[in-house]
Write a protein that holds these residues in place. Sequence first.
Motif, PDB file in Angstrom:
ATOM      1  N   ARG A  46       0.829  -1.208   0.000  1.00 26.22           N
ATOM      2  CA  ARG A  46       0.000   0.000   0.000  1.00 26.22           C
ATOM      3  C   ARG A  46       0.863   1.258   0.000  1.00 26.22           C
ATOM      4  NH1 ARG A  46      -3.844   0.447   5.014  1.00 26.22           N
ATOM      5  NH2 ARG A  46      -1.830   0.277   6.034  1.00 26.22           N
ATOM      6  N   GLU A  47       0.449   2.220  -0.802  1.00 28.10           N
ATOM      7  CA  GLU A  47       1.045   3.551  -0.796  1.00 28.10           C
ATOM      8  C   GLU A  47      -0.046   4.486  -0.287  1.00 28.10           C
ATOM      9  OE1 GLU A  47       4.304   5.916  -1.296  1.00 28.10           O
ATOM     10  OE2 GLU A  47       4.334   4.117  -2.549  1.00 28.10           O
ATOM     11  N   ARG A  48       0.144   4.992   0.921  1.00 27.27           N
ATOM     12  CA  ARG A  48      -0.883   5.852   1.525  1.00 27.27           C
ATOM     13  C   ARG A  48      -0.868   7.251   0.912  1.00 27.27           C
ATOM     14  NH1 ARG A  48      -3.179   4.293   6.385  1.00 27.27           N
ATOM     15  NH2 ARG A  48      -2.217   2.549   7.501  1.00 27.27           N
ATOM     16  N   ILE A  49      -2.024   7.901   0.944  1.00 21.55           N
ATOM     17  CA  ILE A  49      -2.107   9.288   0.481  1.00 21.55           C
ATOM     18  C   ILE A  49      -1.427  10.180   1.521  1.00 21.55           C
ATOM     19  CG2 ILE A  49      -3.672  11.083  -0.357  1.00 21.55           C
ATOM     20  CD1 ILE A  49      -5.890   8.940  -0.217  1.00 21.55           C
ATOM     21  N   PRO A  50      -0.516  11.030   1.081  1.00 30.80           N
ATOM     22  CA  PRO A  50       0.088  11.963   2.036  1.00 30.80           C
ATOM     23  C   PRO A  50      -0.961  12.898   2.634  1.00 30.80           C
ATOM     24  CG  PRO A  50       1.333  11.901  -0.023  1.00 30.80           C
ATOM     25  CD  PRO A  50       0.051  11.162  -0.258  1.00 30.80           C
ATOM     26  N   ALA A  51      -0.723  13.343   3.852  1.00 33.00           N
ATOM     27  CA  ALA A  51      -1.662  14.244   4.529  1.00 33.00           C
ATOM     28  C   ALA A  51      -1.923  15.479   3.669  1.00 33.00           C
ATOM     29  CB  ALA A  51      -1.096  14.659   5.885  1.00 33.00           C
ATOM     30  N   THR A  56      -7.191   8.389  -3.518  1.00 34.60           N
ATOM     31  CA  THR A  56      -7.310   7.113  -2.814  1.00 34.60           C
ATOM     32  C   THR A  56      -5.938   6.447  -2.741  1.00 34.60           C
ATOM     33  OG1 THR A  56      -7.694   5.677  -4.736  1.00 34.60           O
ATOM     34  CG2 THR A  56      -9.604   6.825  -3.862  1.00 34.60           C
ATOM     35  N   SER A  57      -5.740   5.643  -1.718  1.00 38.16           N
ATOM     36  CA  SER A  57      -4.482   4.908  -1.581  1.00 38.16           C
ATOM     37  C   SER A  57      -4.269   3.997  -2.785  1.00 38.16           C
ATOM     38  CB  SER A  57      -4.496   4.058  -0.305  1.00 38.16           C
ATOM     39  OG  SER A  57      -4.526   4.885   0.835  1.00 38.16           O
ATOM     40  N   ALA A  58      -3.009   3.687  -3.060  1.00 37.55           N
ATOM     41  CA  ALA A  58      -2.654   2.794  -4.172  1.00 37.55           C
ATOM     42  C   ALA A  58      -2.213   1.455  -3.604  1.00 37.55           C
ATOM     43  CB  ALA A  58      -1.543   3.416  -5.001  1.00 37.55           C
ATOM     44  N   TYR A  59      -2.731   0.375  -4.151  1.00 36.83           N
ATOM     45  CA  TYR A  59      -2.339  -0.982  -3.756  1.00 36.83           C
ATOM     46  C   TYR A  59      -1.711  -1.667  -4.962  1.00 36.83           C
ATOM     47  CZ  TYR A  59      -5.020  -0.542   0.566  1.00 36.83           C
ATOM     48  OH  TYR A  59      -5.490  -0.149   1.807  1.00 36.83           O
ATOM     49  N   SER A  60      -0.559  -2.266  -4.765  1.00 35.19           N
ATOM     50  CA  SER A  60       0.153  -2.880  -5.888  1.00 35.19           C
ATOM     51  C   SER A  60       0.452  -4.347  -5.617  1.00 35.19           C
ATOM     52  CB  SER A  60       1.468  -2.139  -6.144  1.00 35.19           C
ATOM     53  OG  SER A  60       1.202  -0.791  -6.482  1.00 35.19           O
ATOM     54  N   GLY A  61       0.403  -5.137  -6.688  1.00 31.68           N
ATOM     55  CA  GLY A  61       0.691  -6.560  -6.582  1.00 31.68           C
ATOM     56  C   GLY A  61       0.965  -7.144  -7.956  1.00 31.68           C
ATOM     57  N   ALA A  62       1.065  -8.480  -8.012  1.00 34.23           N
ATOM     58  CA  ALA A  62       1.371  -9.173  -9.262  1.00 34.23           C
ATOM     59  C   ALA A  62       0.093  -9.658  -9.929  1.00 34.23           C
ATOM     60  CB  ALA A  62       2.297 -10.354  -8.986  1.00 34.23           C
ATOM     61  N   LEU A  63       0.128  -9.704 -11.257  1.00 31.41           N
ATOM     62  CA  LEU A  63      -0.996 -10.241 -12.021  1.00 31.41           C
ATOM     63  C   LEU A  63      -0.751 -11.708 -12.345  1.00 31.41           C
ATOM     64  CD1 LEU A  63      -1.662  -7.331 -14.537  1.00 31.41           C
ATOM     65  CD2 LEU A  63      -3.310  -8.234 -12.894  1.00 31.41           C
ATOM     66  N   PRO A  64      -1.811 -12.501 -12.512  1.00 29.10           N
ATOM     67  CA  PRO A  64      -1.620 -13.898 -12.894  1.00 29.10           C
ATOM     68  C   PRO A  64      -0.961 -13.995 -14.261  1.00 29.10           C
ATOM     69  CG  PRO A  64      -3.980 -13.348 -12.740  1.00 29.10           C
ATOM     70  CD  PRO A  64      -3.210 -12.132 -12.353  1.00 29.10           C
ATOM     71  N   GLY A 100       6.435   6.980 -18.265  1.00 29.76           N
ATOM     72  CA  GLY A 100       7.592   7.872 -18.160  1.00 29.76           C
ATOM     73  C   GLY A 100       7.200   9.314 -17.905  1.00 29.76           C
ATOM     74  N   ARG A 101       5.977   9.662 -18.229  1.00 33.35           N
ATOM     75  CA  ARG A 101       5.506  11.038 -18.037  1.00 33.35           C
ATOM     76  C   ARG A 101       4.697  11.210 -16.766  1.00 33.35           C
ATOM     77  NH1 ARG A 101       3.628  13.264 -23.984  1.00 33.35           N
ATOM     78  NH2 ARG A 101       5.566  12.796 -25.083  1.00 33.35           N
ATOM     79  N   VAL A 102       4.556  10.128 -15.994  1.00 29.41           N
ATOM     80  CA  VAL A 102       3.741  10.168 -14.776  1.00 29.41           C
ATOM     81  C   VAL A 102       4.638  10.373 -13.557  1.00 29.41           C
ATOM     82  CG1 VAL A 102       2.167   8.837 -13.308  1.00 29.41           C
ATOM     83  CG2 VAL A 102       1.978   8.675 -15.802  1.00 29.41           C
ATOM     84  N   ALA A 103       4.238  11.287 -12.679  1.00 27.64           N
ATOM     85  CA  ALA A 103       4.958  11.506 -11.418  1.00 27.64           C
ATOM     86  C   ALA A 103       4.369  10.565 -10.368  1.00 27.64           C
ATOM     87  CB  ALA A 103       4.816  12.959 -10.982  1.00 27.64           C
ATOM     88  N   TRP A 104       5.148   9.543 -10.019  1.00 32.79           N
ATOM     89  CA  TRP A 104       4.668   8.557  -9.047  1.00 32.79           C
ATOM     90  C   TRP A 104       5.048   8.982  -7.636  1.00 32.79           C
ATOM     91  CZ3 TRP A 104       1.453   4.949 -10.838  1.00 32.79           C
ATOM     92  CH2 TRP A 104       1.463   4.730 -12.231  1.00 32.79           C
ATOM     93  N   PRO A 105       4.311   8.576  -6.609  1.00 35.29           N
ATOM     94  CA  PRO A 105       3.085   7.768  -6.644  1.00 35.29           C
ATOM     95  C   PRO A 105       1.874   8.587  -7.079  1.00 35.29           C
ATOM     96  CG  PRO A 105       3.589   8.367  -4.391  1.00 35.29           C
ATOM     97  CD  PRO A 105       4.730   8.878  -5.229  1.00 35.29           C
ATOM     98  N   VAL A 106       0.858   7.863  -7.537  1.00 33.72           N
ATOM     99  CA  VAL A 106      -0.369   8.466  -8.046  1.00 33.72           C
ATOM    100  C   VAL A 106      -1.525   8.134  -7.102  1.00 33.72           C
ATOM    101  CG1 VAL A 106      -2.088   8.214  -9.892  1.00 33.72           C
ATOM    102  CG2 VAL A 106       0.322   8.520 -10.468  1.00 33.72           C
ATOM    103  N   PHE A 107      -2.357   9.133  -6.821  1.00 32.48           N
ATOM    104  CA  PHE A 107      -3.521   8.922  -5.956  1.00 32.48           C
ATOM    105  C   PHE A 107      -4.826   9.402  -6.599  1.00 32.48           C
ATOM    106  CE2 PHE A 107       0.233   9.664  -3.283  1.00 32.48           C
ATOM    107  CZ  PHE A 107       0.327   8.415  -2.691  1.00 32.48           C
ATOM    108  N   GLN A 108      -4.736   9.996  -7.796  1.00 38.40           N
ATOM    109  CA  GLN A 108      -5.914  10.453  -8.524  1.00 38.40           C
ATOM    110  C   GLN A 108      -5.766  10.079  -9.990  1.00 38.40           C
ATOM    111  OE1 GLN A 108      -7.410  14.520  -7.702  1.00 38.40           O
ATOM    112  NE2 GLN A 108      -5.597  14.759  -6.411  1.00 38.40           N
ATOM    113  N   ALA A 109      -6.877   9.830 -10.661  1.00 36.81           N
ATOM    114  CA  ALA A 109      -6.842   9.452 -12.080  1.00 36.81           C
ATOM    115  C   ALA A 109      -6.176  10.533 -12.932  1.00 36.81           C
ATOM    116  CB  ALA A 109      -8.259   9.177 -12.579  1.00 36.81           C
ATOM    117  N   ALA A 110      -6.418  11.795 -12.593  1.00 34.86           N
ATOM    118  CA  ALA A 110      -5.868  12.890 -13.396  1.00 34.86           C
ATOM    119  C   ALA A 110      -4.338  12.872 -13.406  1.00 34.86           C
ATOM    120  CB  ALA A 110      -6.366  14.227 -12.851  1.00 34.86           C
TER     121      ALA A 110
END
Length: 201
Positions: A46-51, A56-64, A100-110
């Motif tokens: 889990r990557e929590r949203i900073p104060a 929403t928080s991001a949850y990451s894992g592996a795909l089948p 490559g153009r996304v600033a991670w972590p991400v908490f919103q679709a925009a």
Amino acid sequence: MGSSLLHALPQDVRRDGERLFDISMWCIGRDVSHTDNLLLRRGLSRERIPAGQQGTSAYSGALPGGGALTLWGFGALCRVCGESVYVPRDGFTPFLVEEGRVAWPVFQAAALGTPREPVTPGECSAARAAVASLAEWLAGYEEWVVSLLGSGWRHECLAARRKAPAVPVEMLAAEWRRLAERVEALERPVENESFVPFTGA
């Protein structure tokens, strides 16, 4: 909506996927508020949203079958076949994201930038692979939740939702598997011709 999307997923698959995804995302929202956060228990990180930030928080894992998944309340990002495919909760239409153009972590679709439609055969194939993998992951997750807590927990989750689910909770995993099969079948239209009996000399 561009006509090229029809090459990735037909409208009936997107419609059915959106209905299933809305139910599953609602249930997952309840799962993370469970005293024992079920996504963490399942092995996701889990990557929590900073104060002070929205989203929403991001949850990451592996795909089948390989690949990686990031899940938010607003959708999922699947990294498969060399592409990053974003599947929004609203519409269930797969888009390509240039990570490559996304600033991670991400908490919103925009924050994912401007996702674009898959247009080439390779991009459409990657989009379908991502959706099939996501559907398989959600099917497996639902089966795991029921084996862990019984179907009572899912009934409790959906009882808190004001509208009736499009499918019975007991059928959720099976419906996800059926959707994955429908998406995978889109990759095999030519192979079906081999079943035509050969006639002639």
